[in-house]
Design an enzyme around this catalytic site. Structure first.
Site, short mmCIF file in Angstrom:
data_model
loop_
_atom_site.label_atom_id
_atom_site.label_comp_id
_atom_site.label_asym_id
_atom_site.label_seq_id
_atom_site.Cartn_x
_atom_site.Cartn_y
_atom_site.Cartn_z
N GLY A 43 -27.90 34.47 -26.41
CA GLY A 43 -27.89 33.51 -25.29
C GLY A 43 -26.51 33.05 -24.87
N THR A 147 -18.35 39.38 -22.51
CA THR A 147 -18.00 38.45 -23.60
C THR A 147 -17.72 37.03 -23.12
OG1 THR A 147 -15.83 39.47 -23.39
CG2 THR A 147 -17.15 40.14 -25.27
N LEU A 190 -17.47 15.94 -15.10
CA LEU A 190 -18.37 15.02 -14.40
C LEU A 190 -19.76 15.01 -15.03
CD1 LEU A 190 -17.23 15.73 -10.75
CD2 LEU A 190 -16.60 13.80 -12.19
N MET A 323 -17.03 31.12 -12.61
CA MET A 323 -17.58 31.25 -13.96
C MET A 323 -18.95 30.59 -14.01
SD MET A 323 -14.32 30.74 -16.42
CE MET A 323 -13.13 32.04 -16.69
N HIS A 449 -44.48 17.98 4.36
CA HIS A 449 -44.18 16.56 4.43
C HIS A 449 -45.03 15.80 3.41
CE1 HIS A 449 -43.20 12.67 6.13
NE2 HIS A 449 -44.49 12.37 6.08
P1 NAD Z 1 -13.55 23.26 -13.59
O1 NAD Z 1 -12.66 24.32 -13.09
O2 NAD Z 1 -14.85 23.01 -12.95
O3 NAD Z 1 -12.77 21.86 -13.56
C1 NAD Z 1 -11.55 21.67 -14.20
C2 NAD Z 1 -10.89 20.47 -13.59
O4 NAD Z 1 -9.79 20.11 -14.37
C3 NAD Z 1 -10.39 20.71 -12.18
O5 NAD Z 1 -10.79 19.64 -11.37
C4 NAD Z 1 -8.89 20.80 -12.36
O6 NAD Z 1 -8.18 20.38 -11.22
C5 NAD Z 1 -8.70 19.83 -13.52
N1 NAD Z 1 -7.47 20.03 -14.30
C6 NAD Z 1 -6.90 21.21 -14.65
N2 NAD Z 1 -5.79 20.97 -15.38
C7 NAD Z 1 -5.69 19.62 -15.50
C8 NAD Z 1 -4.77 18.76 -16.16
N3 NAD Z 1 -3.73 19.25 -16.84
N4 NAD Z 1 -4.98 17.43 -16.08
C9 NAD Z 1 -6.03 16.93 -15.42
N5 NAD Z 1 -6.93 17.69 -14.77
C10 NAD Z 1 -6.76 19.02 -14.84
O7 NAD Z 1 -13.69 23.56 -15.16
P2 NAD Z 1 -14.67 22.91 -16.24
O8 NAD Z 1 -15.27 21.65 -15.74
O9 NAD Z 1 -13.88 22.90 -17.52
O10 NAD Z 1 -15.79 24.00 -16.36
C11 NAD Z 1 -15.45 25.32 -16.78
C12 NAD Z 1 -16.30 26.35 -16.08
O11 NAD Z 1 -17.62 26.23 -16.51
C13 NAD Z 1 -16.26 26.17 -14.59
O12 NAD Z 1 -15.70 27.33 -14.04
C14 NAD Z 1 -17.69 26.02 -14.16
O13 NAD Z 1 -18.00 26.95 -13.17
C15 NAD Z 1 -18.49 26.30 -15.43
N6 NAD Z 1 -19.54 25.27 -15.55
C16 NAD Z 1 -20.57 25.28 -14.67
C17 NAD Z 1 -21.54 24.31 -14.76
C18 NAD Z 1 -22.69 24.33 -13.80
O14 NAD Z 1 -22.95 25.38 -13.21
N7 NAD Z 1 -23.37 23.21 -13.58
C19 NAD Z 1 -21.44 23.30 -15.71
C20 NAD Z 1 -20.38 23.32 -16.58
C21 NAD Z 1 -19.43 24.31 -16.49
#
Ligand code: NAD
Length: 470
Positions: A43, A147, A190, A323, A449
């Site tokens: 997974g 990977t 977030l 990603m 609706h």
């Molecule tokens: P992200 O790319 O979504 O966000 C990283 C954030 O960190 C960006 O806003 C960037 O500007 C900020 N950042 C980078 N360097 C920084 C620094 N030195 N200081 C402060 N802020 C900095 O990456 P993520 O949240 O780590 O997630 C990783 C990956 O996992 C993402 O590519 C996302 O697509 C994937 N993911 C997807 C989901 C979903 O589909 N709901 C959920 C979690 C993660």
């Protein structure tokens, strides 16, 4: 597990949503498949330490927050709301176990051989798998690298999973931090920031850029930030984190520069680092096999996902593109269909992205900024959920459906949603993008609706003859 005969039609390396989906589709197409996975369960990140466990925690924490803050709106009184963090985490583990076990059953059903161990690609279509008890060699005309990726960090911030966590550590926290600093205002920051905010932590997001959710339509980040601020989340944008100093256990000082203060300090008892992920290719033997990577460490491949080594393919987080689990799965299906002689491709212009905060964020296609940059003349309409009956019934007054169409052709170019169940609503708009639909196609489609989906129809009407309920 014993792989039995070591000769296959396809060896998949990695059993995440890219690899396991590719393995199943390949088996359905008649291939004899082995899937090598270094972890004990199948997974990958998605099921074990990513999408699924984070959504389980988001669901539980949302219910907790609703019981505390929202039920009274309905006239429902709850004497005392309590939280059992152990049980909260156990529920998540149970879901993960059920789903990873489900993949093992699907492998069995499709006669896919799972091989536990670490794979290294050799020059001659061989894969050597190192296991606890030794090594074995598998051969196949096709090898697929799936990977995935792993969390990255920044200089001066060392993840120890005790005080400074990455997403994997934060998903199994055994305490609710009093004050949590989250570095990075993207998907993970977030979502997991929301979990701990709802559980009672004081959460501060430190974001390097001038907006959260960079890459998404600016309207989404701006409005989500306003709503999360109302929920109590703190934001500091345009900051540069210099160092996270663990003075003693649960006593951490994060040092950062902002536009107005140099070397500002913020104290906390937990730090979550969520600054992105990097491709995971350690030990694969890429350079020895002649497989090239780009400046970000992503494997270079052609439109058929074939790497610079003939017969070796790559998909998902190890190659370019967003990603996202569903992007990896789609590539997994396409690559094995190509291998078996069927034409297949992935429509990269219609990949939805969802952030599971509350309200949710969902997006597909071009952003307003990208449309303008491309010099396209757009027509844009935003329909607020405040004017949707079902949203009001749900007590959800925030957010909107924003649609962007080409002014001349009326063709849908992008859809950006902030609101309740945006994650589900985006499917209709992704299908519309896939079919190259016009806004009028959506506007003339009958929507039941009262549903949240009526907000999508209204936004499409807004691009043409006019929204009815606004
Ligand atoms: P992200 O790319 O979504 O966000 C990283 C954030 O960190 C960006 O806003 C960037 O500007 C900020 N950042 C980078 N360097 C920084 C620094 N030195 N200081 C402060 N802020 C900095 O990456 P993520 O949240 O780590 O997630 C990783 C990956 O996992 C993402 O590519 C996302 O697509 C994937 N993911 C997807 C989901 C979903 O589909 N709901 C959920 C979690 C993660």
């Amino acid at each position: 597990m014993s792989p039995g005969n070591s000769s296959y039609d396809l060896i998949v390396i990695g059993a995440g949503p890219g690899g396991y989906v590719a393995a199943i589709r390949a088996a359905q197409l008649g291939m004899k498949v082995a899937c090598v996975e270094k972890d004990k369960t199948l997974g990958g990140t998605c099921l074990n330490v990513g999408c699924i466990p984070s959504k389980a925690l988001l669901e539980s924490s949302e219910l907790y927050a609703q019981a505390k803050h929202k039920l009274s709106e309905h006239g429902i009184g709850v004497e005392k709301v309590s939280l059992d963090l152990k049980k909260f985490m156990e529920r998540k583990e149970k879901i993960v176990k059920q789903l990873t076990g489900g993949i093992a059953l699907l492998f069995k059903k499709n006669k896919i051989t799972p091989v536990t161990g670490t794979a290294q690609i050799q020059k001659d279509k061989q894969v050597v798998v190192t296991q606890s008890g030794g090594a074995l060699t598998l051969t196949a005309p096709h090898i697929l690298i799936a990977t995935g990726s792993r969390p990255t960090t920044i200089p001066g911030v060392v993840v120890d999973q005790k005080n400074i966590f990455d997403s994997t550590g934060a998903l199994s926290l055994d305490r609710i931090p009093k004050e949590m600093v989250v570095i990075g205002g993207g998907y993970i920051g977030l979502e997991l920031g929301s979990v701990f905010l709802r559980l009672g932590s004081e959460v501060t997001i430190l974001e390097a850029l001038d907006q959260i959710l960079p890459g998404m339509d600016r309207d989404l980040g701006k409005n989500l930030q306003r709503i999360l601020e109302k929920q109590g989340m703190n934001f500091k944008l345009q900051v540069q984190v210099n160092k996270a100093n663990v003075k003693k256990d649960q006593d951490i000082e994060v040092d950062y520069d902002s536009v107005d203060v140099q070397s500002a300090k913020i104290k906390c008892d937990a730090v979550l680092v969520a600054v992105g992920r990097k491709p995971y290719t350690d030990g694969l033997g890429l350079s020895e096999a002649g497989i090239q990577t780009d400046e970000k460490g992503r494997i270079i491949c052609n439109e058929n996902f074939e790497t610079t080594c003939a017969g070796v393919y790559a998909i998902g987080d190890v190659i370019a593109g967003p990603m996202l689990a569903h992007k990896a799965s789609e590539e997994g299906v396409a690559v094995v269909e190509v291998m078996s002689g069927k034409g297949a491709s992935v429509n990269y212009s219609a990949i939805p992205g969802v952030v599971y905060t509350w309200p949710e964020v969902a997006s597909v296609g071009l952003t307003e900024e990208a449309v303008k940059q491309k010099g396209i003349n757009p027509q844009i309409f935003k329909f607020p959920f405040l004017a949707n009956g079902r949203a009001l019934v749900l007590g959800e007054k925030e957010g909107f459906v924003k649609l962007i169409a080409d002014k001349e052709s009326d063709r849908l170019l992008g859809a950006h949603l902030l609101g309740p169940r945006a994650s589900d609503l985006i499917a209709e708009l992704t299908l519309a993008m896939e079919y190259q639909a016009c806004a009028e196609d959506i506007a003339r489609t009958i929507h039941a609706h009262p549903t949240l989906a009526e907000a999508v129809k209204e936004a499409a009407l807004g691009l043409g003859s006019g929204a009815i309920h606004l």
